[in-house]
Design a protein around this motif. Structure first.
Motif, PDB file in Angstrom:
ATOM      1  N   UNK A  92       1.076  -1.484  -0.052  1.00  0.00           N
ATOM      2  CA  UNK A  92      -0.121   0.215   0.037  1.00  0.00           C
ATOM      3  C   UNK A  92       0.642   1.181  -0.170  1.00  0.00           C
ATOM      4  N   UNK A  93       2.123   1.609   1.050  1.00  0.00           N
ATOM      5  CA  UNK A  93       2.516   2.764   1.067  1.00  0.00           C
ATOM      6  C   UNK A  93       3.762   2.573  -0.617  1.00  0.00           C
ATOM      7  N   UNK A  94       3.793   1.578  -1.028  1.00  0.00           N
ATOM      8  CA  UNK A  94       4.347   1.770  -1.923  1.00  0.00           C
ATOM      9  C   UNK A  94       3.965   2.078  -2.921  1.00  0.00           C
ATOM     10  N   UNK A  95       2.031   1.895  -3.775  1.00  0.00           N
ATOM     11  CA  UNK A  95       1.275   1.451  -4.227  1.00  0.00           C
ATOM     12  C   UNK A  95       0.966   3.557  -4.443  1.00  0.00           C
ATOM     13  N   UNK A  96       1.018   3.898  -3.090  1.00  0.00           N
ATOM     14  CA  UNK A  96       0.851   4.984  -2.740  1.00  0.00           C
ATOM     15  C   UNK A  96       2.080   6.221  -3.194  1.00  0.00           C
ATOM     16  N   UNK A  97       2.532   6.010  -2.845  1.00  0.00           N
ATOM     17  CA  UNK A  97       3.786   6.545  -3.292  1.00  0.00           C
ATOM     18  C   UNK A  97       4.541   7.072  -4.554  1.00  0.00           C
ATOM     19  N   UNK A  98       4.070   5.478  -5.072  1.00  0.00           N
ATOM     20  CA  UNK A  98       4.354   5.795  -6.410  1.00  0.00           C
ATOM     21  C   UNK A  98       3.411   6.624  -7.296  1.00  0.00           C
TER      22      UNK A  98
END
Length: 312
Positions: free
Chosen positions: A152-158
């Motif tokens: 989730x953090x990966x998707x939001x950050x990217x």
């Protein structure tokens, strides 16, 4: 396909915090530069030729990742290699496809429209697709757990990394088109130079690993890219599209912005060796293969035109 003692999966490209920040900035610069060329008129095919538009979009956003997943199950490459294949398949189309479509006498306007659409969609589609398709292949799913990727953090950050410069670039293109046209070549050149430097540095630094596994990765990339071209052509012809449109979709599906994928891997995935090798080689190979294909198509069309010409 046997894994060479996990050599590729074990290799990571160590980057300090400052290097990761720098690569993130480069990633944002590239997305900003891509957006500087996007105009509302590039999306007109959605209204005027919806069939051609959706066949092209479907081939890129769904067809290629699905094909890649099937190829991974068939070949069973090392997990990091499979991840690289998936990342490439989830990247937007590259602008080189527009030139190659023109050389092959394809429908250049459709090609430009599809490149623009995939570039805009990439802000959300690329991170979501990477996580989704990687999760469907058990070895890559396990690999992502092993590197402790918090999805989730990966998707939001990217999404933020890609969407913010994309929106800013489109705003500049709309409000100050002259400035956009002037600075875009410089920014694109900068991005390409960074990607080339990363590939060269990686080859030099990990030369023994590259040589040791090259014979395994190179055929996979060549086959993957060839099938991508074939997928675009096959779907377009199956949909009954005319030759010029089919050629545009062929190049849009086979030419992916693998350089963008390399930057994502280095900045977000700890530079996994196999994935980095796949995206690096794809960045070079698809240009060669695309140029050869475009030249062959142009030659074939010229020969056919000569045979059909009166008096010949």
């Amino acid at each position: 396909m046997a894994t060479p003692s996990g050599a590729l999966d074990a290799v990571t490209i160590e980057l300090g915090a400052s290097s990761q920040i720098g690569l993130t900035v480069v990633l944002m610069v590239i997305m900003f530069a891509v957006a500087l060329a996007l105009k509302v008129e590039h999306f007109r095919f959605l209204r005027t030729e919806p069939k051609r538009f959706w066949v092209g979009v479907g081939a890129q956003l769904i067809g290629l990742p699905l094909l890649t997943l099937g190829l991974a199950f068939l070949l069973q490459p090392p997990p990091s290699v499979a991840l690289g294949m998936i990342v490439v398949a989830c990247c937007p189309g590259g602008n080189v496809s527009n030139l190659l479509t023109h050389v092959a006498k394809g429908e250049t306007a459709l090609s430009v429209s599809l490149t623009a659409t995939s570039s805009v969609a990439a802000a959300i589609a690329t991170p979501v697709s990477i996580v989704f398709w990687s999760g469907l292949y058990p070895p890559t799913s396990t690999l992502l757990r092993d590197i402790q990727l918090d999805t989730l953090p990966f998707v939001v950050q990217l999404i933020l990394i890609l969407a913010v410069p994309l929106a800013a670039g489109m705003a500049v293109a709309e409000k100050a088109p002259r400035i956009a046209s002037r600075i875009r070549p410089w920014l694109i050149g900068f991005g390409l130079a960074v990607i080339a430097a990363l590939i060269l540095n990686g080859v030099i630094t990990y030369w023994d690993v590259v040589i040791g596994v090259g014979l395994q990765v190179v055929p996979v990339v060549i086959l993957h890219n060839a099938l991508a071209f074939g997928l675009g052509a096959g779907l377009a012809l199956a949909a009954g599209l005319p030759g010029p449109a089919a050629r545009a979709i062929t190049f849009e599906t086979g030419i992916q912005n693998a350089g963008l994928g390399l930057l994502i891997l280095l900045s977000q995935f700890d530079g996994l060796g196999g994935a980095a090798v796949v995206t690096s080689f794809w960045s070079i190979w698809h240009l060669f293969a695309g140029a050869m294909l475009a030249g062959a198509i142009r030659f074939f069309l010229a020969r056919r035109a000569l045979k059909l010409s009166p008096g010949k």
